[in-house]
Design a protein around this motif. Sequence first.
Motif, PDB file in Angstrom:
ATOM      1  N   ASN A 284       0.873  -1.179   0.000  1.00 34.23           N
ATOM      2  CA  ASN A 284       0.000   0.000   0.000  1.00 34.23           C
ATOM      3  C   ASN A 284       0.906   1.223   0.000  1.00 34.23           C
ATOM      4  OD1 ASN A 284      -1.983   1.956   0.300  1.00 34.23           O
ATOM      5  ND2 ASN A 284      -2.228   1.594   2.493  1.00 34.23           N
ATOM      6  N   PRO A 285       1.449   1.607  -1.176  1.00 31.41           N
ATOM      7  CA  PRO A 285       2.356   2.755  -1.217  1.00 31.41           C
ATOM      8  C   PRO A 285       1.596   4.044  -0.969  1.00 31.41           C
ATOM      9  CG  PRO A 285       1.836   2.033  -3.439  1.00 31.41           C
ATOM     10  CD  PRO A 285       1.224   1.021  -2.509  1.00 31.41           C
ATOM     11  N   PRO A 286       2.276   5.084  -0.477  1.00 32.71           N
ATOM     12  CA  PRO A 286       1.602   6.379  -0.278  1.00 32.71           C
ATOM     13  C   PRO A 286       1.080   6.922  -1.595  1.00 32.71           C
ATOM     14  CG  PRO A 286       3.989   6.576  -0.022  1.00 32.71           C
ATOM     15  CD  PRO A 286       3.695   5.118  -0.079  1.00 32.71           C
ATOM     16  N   PHE A 287      -0.133   7.470  -1.575  1.00 30.48           N
ATOM     17  CA  PHE A 287      -0.796   7.912  -2.802  1.00 30.48           C
ATOM     18  C   PHE A 287      -0.200   9.214  -3.337  1.00 30.48           C
ATOM     19  CE2 PHE A 287      -5.137   5.948  -1.362  1.00 30.48           C
ATOM     20  CZ  PHE A 287      -4.574   4.689  -1.473  1.00 30.48           C
ATOM     21  N   ASN A 288      -0.039   9.269  -4.636  1.00 29.06           N
ATOM     22  CA  ASN A 288       0.226  10.531  -5.365  1.00 29.06           C
ATOM     23  C   ASN A 288       1.380  11.352  -4.783  1.00 29.06           C
ATOM     24  OD1 ASN A 288      -2.087   9.905  -6.925  1.00 29.06           O
ATOM     25  ND2 ASN A 288      -3.423  10.999  -5.513  1.00 29.06           N
ATOM     26  N   VAL A 289       2.454  10.695  -4.353  1.00 33.92           N
ATOM     27  CA  VAL A 289       3.572  11.417  -3.741  1.00 33.92           C
ATOM     28  C   VAL A 289       4.293  12.252  -4.797  1.00 33.92           C
ATOM     29  CG1 VAL A 289       5.797  11.166  -2.588  1.00 33.92           C
ATOM     30  CG2 VAL A 289       3.881   9.707  -1.931  1.00 33.92           C
TER      31      VAL A 289
END
Length: 535
Positions: A284-289
Amino acid sequence: MAKKNGNGANESLEKKLWTTADKLRKNIDAAEYKHIVLGLIFLKYISDAFEEHYAKLVAGEGEYAGADPEDKDEYGAENVFFVPEKARWAYIQSQAKMPNIGKLIDDAMDLIEADNTTLKGILPKTFGRSNLDPQTLGGLIDTIGTIALGDEKAKSQDVLGRVYEYFLGQFALAEGQKGGQFYTPESIVKLLVEMLEPYKGRVYDPCCGSGGMFVQSEKFIESHQGRLDDISVYGQESNQTTYRLCRMNLAIRGIDGSNIKWNTEGSFLNNAHKDLKADYIIANPPFNVSDWSGELLRDDARWQFGVPPTGNANFAWVQHFLYHLKPDGGHAGFVLANGSLSSNTGGEGAIRQKLVENDLVECIVMLPKALFFNTGIPACLWFLRRGKKQRNGETLFIDASELGYMINRKNRVLAPEDVSKVADTYHNWLNQEGKGKKEKVKGEDDANLLPSTSNLLPYSDVKGFCKSATIEDIQKYKFILTPGRYVGIPDEEDDGIPFQEKVDTLTSKLRAQMDEAQVLDKEISEQLAKIGIKL
């Protein structure tokens, strides 16, 4: 979050703990006291496990005859952490009312790390801080002391796991934006795991947070009679306190965390597993970095399908995952923002097109809103597979946006039946060509074959829910992967009431409401006139 048992005792236990722990918040915020509380729970767990084995060694019966209860090797052989005398829970609790209790706990953490190399550098040592009230800390110690966490009975009931997950969820709610850095809601993890089925091989999460993906993978294996030593976990985390939390989360469940790595640069700039080719990736990677240092990585070997834009890391993550999948059947499941399905900014559309044309996109699941504690950004699940052997040239689209139920005014969860519905649809679709997982045969080796997790049935498209699309179908929509474009809108069920009758009923209700509104308006005018206000 823990489930209720027949009398609701488990839930009461967790809420009692939370209420006590929450008193610490008067001087420190949730991000800090998370590590205080979970550190104590960890200490109680390993102390319970130690004391139980210590008693067996002292009794000296059977295989333990002549054993030395203070010999560290006697504990390592049983996967039990050795706990020095002044770090054992009985000693800590006896000192709970002392004004220096915080320093005593910090010292205990140092002693445990000195005698257990796998825990070196991961235990919290912030209990002696001046803003931590010793009296409240002592009360928390007394409350935790009433609970068995690490003995065999507690382990079999997974008391610790339930408490730990409950606390992580509560911390995520308390922290808001910050909480999601560490916690992926349990129902989403369950869905990812049920679809991936990572029961054997190398499992990798390059943004592993508190390690929830790995823990759920282990639960999956246990619940399906697999062997825990058939799996190895690899991960990376850039936040040191979160890394420590992950290592503790794995340690309390006996999962080898030696391949979980930490560095401040993160997976893009300082890839800790450069040569890893994983069987499964779950993340679950951080969104829209936007500040992912993409400008420093324009010529990186991982960008096989196009250079990702410097202002958004979504397709950097996607290609990082693909780079680390083994060529023959490597399988990835991960969460991304819905924008990844349709965005054409910075060449993202061209990258997505190449992924489809290379037959790497196996399934897309649209998730309901409000599943995450930390963000309102709509999310979806991507499933990629290298070297597909089933459903070549096809992608399954599932619209699960109407599933789940609200647990409060802001947050939704997927019910077990929702998870099963989506996962079974996916496995049935994969099995369409008769190549699904083989059912276990009596006497067959458990290490090589597990019973199917899905009641495999013939797959068929369901309007408004699922659709199997070809690459040509996707091309017609210019490689946009939003499930709604493919599954369509479900047909409205005929309730048998004639249309004119519905219109008459609605008209009658509207007329009655309008009449009532006129009466209320008149009453309001009259009351205002009494105090000299004219409308």
